[in-house]
Scaffold this active site. Structure first.
Site, PDB file in Angstrom:
ATOM      1  CG  ASP A  77      -1.943   1.066   1.230  1.00  0.00           C
ATOM      2  OD1 ASP A  77      -3.096   0.756   0.874  1.00  0.00           O
ATOM      3  OD2 ASP A  77      -1.608   2.226   1.550  1.00  0.00           O
ATOM      4  CG  ASN A 132      -4.393  11.551  -5.046  1.00  0.00           C
ATOM      5  OD1 ASN A 132      -3.838  11.625  -6.130  1.00  0.00           O
ATOM      6  ND2 ASN A 132      -5.098  10.511  -4.680  1.00  0.00           N
ATOM      7  CG  ASP A 179      -4.724   8.970 -12.063  1.00  0.00           C
ATOM      8  OD1 ASP A 179      -5.041   8.559 -10.935  1.00  0.00           O
ATOM      9  OD2 ASP A 179      -5.553   9.389 -12.898  1.00  0.00           O
ATOM     10  CD  GLU A 198      -4.358   3.627  -1.136  1.00  0.00           C
ATOM     11  OE1 GLU A 198      -5.341   3.216  -1.770  1.00  0.00           O
ATOM     12  OE2 GLU A 198      -4.377   3.816   0.084  1.00  0.00           O
TER      13      GLU A 198
HETATM   14  N1  LIG Z   1      -4.812   9.600  -8.101  1.00  0.00           N
HETATM   15  C1  LIG Z   1      -5.453   8.529  -7.674  1.00  0.00           C
HETATM   16  N2  LIG Z   1      -5.750   8.403  -6.366  1.00  0.00           N
HETATM   17  C2  LIG Z   1      -6.369   7.302  -5.942  1.00  0.00           C
HETATM   18  C3  LIG Z   1      -6.746   6.277  -6.805  1.00  0.00           C
HETATM   19  N3  LIG Z   1      -7.343   5.317  -6.080  1.00  0.00           N
HETATM   20  C4  LIG Z   1      -7.343   5.719  -4.803  1.00  0.00           C
HETATM   21  N4  LIG Z   1      -6.746   6.917  -4.707  1.00  0.00           N
HETATM   22  C5  LIG Z   1      -6.551   7.742  -3.508  1.00  0.00           C
HETATM   23  O1  LIG Z   1      -5.706   7.099  -2.575  1.00  0.00           O
HETATM   24  C6  LIG Z   1      -5.918   7.722  -1.316  1.00  0.00           C
HETATM   25  C7  LIG Z   1      -5.813   6.719  -0.222  1.00  0.00           C
HETATM   26  O2  LIG Z   1      -5.878   7.389   0.974  1.00  0.00           O
HETATM   27  P1  LIG Z   1      -5.960   6.693   2.381  1.00  0.00           P
HETATM   28  O3  LIG Z   1      -6.682   5.398   2.278  1.00  0.00           O
HETATM   29  O4  LIG Z   1      -6.462   7.692   3.360  1.00  0.00           O
HETATM   30  O5  LIG Z   1      -4.491   6.279   2.701  1.00  0.00           O
HETATM   31  P2  LIG Z   1      -3.154   7.114   2.701  1.00  0.00           P
HETATM   32  O6  LIG Z   1      -3.354   8.564   2.631  1.00  0.00           O
HETATM   33  O7  LIG Z   1      -2.295   6.520   1.625  1.00  0.00           O
HETATM   34  O8  LIG Z   1      -2.571   6.784   4.113  1.00  0.00           O
HETATM   35  P3  LIG Z   1      -1.854   5.473   4.592  1.00  0.00           P
HETATM   36  O9  LIG Z   1      -2.297   4.327   3.710  1.00  0.00           O
HETATM   37  O10 LIG Z   1      -2.323   5.289   5.996  1.00  0.00           O
HETATM   38  O11 LIG Z   1      -0.399   5.698   4.498  1.00  0.00           O
HETATM   39  C8  LIG Z   1      -7.291   8.409  -1.366  1.00  0.00           C
HETATM   40  O12 LIG Z   1      -7.107   9.799  -1.343  1.00  0.00           O
HETATM   41  C9  LIG Z   1      -7.830   7.973  -2.727  1.00  0.00           C
HETATM   42  O13 LIG Z   1      -8.585   9.009  -3.349  1.00  0.00           O
HETATM   43  C10 LIG Z   1      -6.454   6.439  -8.198  1.00  0.00           C
HETATM   44  O14 LIG Z   1      -6.764   5.603  -9.060  1.00  0.00           O
HETATM   45  N5  LIG Z   1      -5.822   7.563  -8.587  1.00  0.00           N
END
Ligand SMILES: Nc1nc2c(ncn2[C@@H]2O[C@H](COP(=O)(O)OP(=O)(O)OP(=O)(O)O)[C@@H](O)[C@H]2O)c(=O)[nH]1
Length: 318
Positions: free
Chosen positions: A186, A194, A203, A230
């Site tokens: 992850d 983002n 992306d 992600e």
């Molecule tokens: N650009 C983009 N963002 C994505 C995609 N799929 C998921 N995300 C973003 O990935 C982010 C995941 O955030 P969180 O689940 O809060 O996790 P994190 O901020 O990575 O925090 P930790 O996992 O705890 O380190 C969210 O803001 C989603 O919008 C995608 O296909 N493209």
């Protein structure tokens, strides 16, 4: 999408000469006559009995098979039924070739699973047209199949592929009593990434991480799929805990080495990943979903311990 391009393109352009066509016929003269007619469509190989044809199909996965009906031993209809009944061989298209020009024989060929039917004596333009059509159908089917397994953003395998192949691998390893490894990966602080760099850059970051993970895999049978937003999953055949101890940190290192700047991460100056790993020896974990659950718990632990690290699920919870 590429499927639209396929449908909109002239058929001629799609039948490239990289196709493999297998002729199964006990008569060498018929093999020669047929191959002369179609050799410019691709590589033509042959087998002189039904049994040899099935073995060759397993080995070479031809795009198209031209299958004679009247052969000693296993006849063409029986060969056709076997090839179509086996998941390992059923994607090859089959055209039945026979001297019987009757509705009954045509129906028998189609019922055995053949896509088309050619009668002897051979009519060159008809043979070429039918072969070309079936090669085009196969190309389109391959393309659709590829798209159904591929993640649209990153180009690696998608969740659907992971779900079916992970379970398959799990069953295979259970049968063989070998150890299967799994890693859930992850991206750290990706929401912050983002929010700061924008969704498009996000992306692009996911694409780079996906390709970085894919490039990190070295052994046959290993594959990485996009598991969710992600999150990625890596399947590691014949892998035990000892190997996971090396693999987990190495995967983190490979992503760090991409050097994608991340100014809003508390874990690193560059984009990093947390990894949860688990290995399963036959009988120790009773389902592949439990294995996933344990990898997920280990991933949670890696996040809680500060991110940018790998944690292996403890065996006490197995
Ligand atoms: N650009 C983009 N963002 C994505 C995609 N799929 C998921 N995300 C973003 O990935 C982010 C995941 O955030 P969180 O689940 O809060 O996790 P994190 O901020 O990575 O925090 P930790 O996992 O705890 O380190 C969210 O803001 C989603 O919008 C995608 O296909 N493209």
């Amino acid at each position: 999408m590429q499927a639209d391009i396929l449908i909109g393109s002239p058929a001629e352009a799609l039948v490239s000469n990289d196709s493999v066509i297998l002729i199964i016929d006990d008569n060498p003269r018929s093999i020669k006559a047929l191959s002369l007619l179609i050799r410019d469509f691709g590589q033509v190989i042959f087998a002189t009995s039904g049994e040899a044809g099935i073995a060759m199909t397993m080995k070479t996965k031809p795009d198209l098979i031209l299958l004679d009906v009247e052969m000693p031993g296993m006849n063409g209809y029986e060969v056709c039924r076997q090839l179509k009944g086996d998941v390992a061989t059923r994607s090859s298209g089959i055209i039945i070739v026979t001297s019987h020009d009757s509705v009954e024989h045509e129906v028998a060929a189609l019922e055995a699973g053949a896509a088309d039917f050619i009668t002897k004596p051979l009519n060159a333009p008809v043979v070429r047209a039918r072969v070309k059509t079936q090669l085009l159908v196969k190309k389109q089917a391959d393309e659709l199949h590829r798209q159904a397994e591929q993640d649209g953003l990153t180009g690696i395998y998608n969740r659907r592929y992971f779900d079916s192949y992970f379970e398959q691998e799990w069953r295979r390893h259970q049968r063989q009593r070998s150890s299967l490894g799994l890693a859930l990966v992850d991206v750290d602080h990706f929401k912050a990434y983002n929010d700061s760099y924008g969704h498009q850059q996000g992306d692009e970051c996911l694409r780079c991480v996906a390709l970085g993970l894919k490039a990190a895999l070295r052994r046959p049978g290993e594959f990485v799929a996009r598991y969710g937003g992600e999150e990625f999953a890596v399947v590691l055949p014949y892998t035990d805990d000892e190997e996971l101890h090396r693999f987990g940190p190495w995967l983190c290192e490979q992503v760090r080495a991409l050097k994608i700047p991340h100014g809003w991460s508390e874990a690193s100056d560059f984009v990093s990943v947390s990894v949860g790993l688990v290995s399963c020896v036959a009988g120790k974990i009773c389902s592949h979903t439990q294995m996933l659950g344990q990898a997920d718990e280990a991933l949670y632990q890696a996040k809680a311990n500060g991110r940018d690290r790998a944690v292996i699920a403890t065996k006490s919870s197995s």
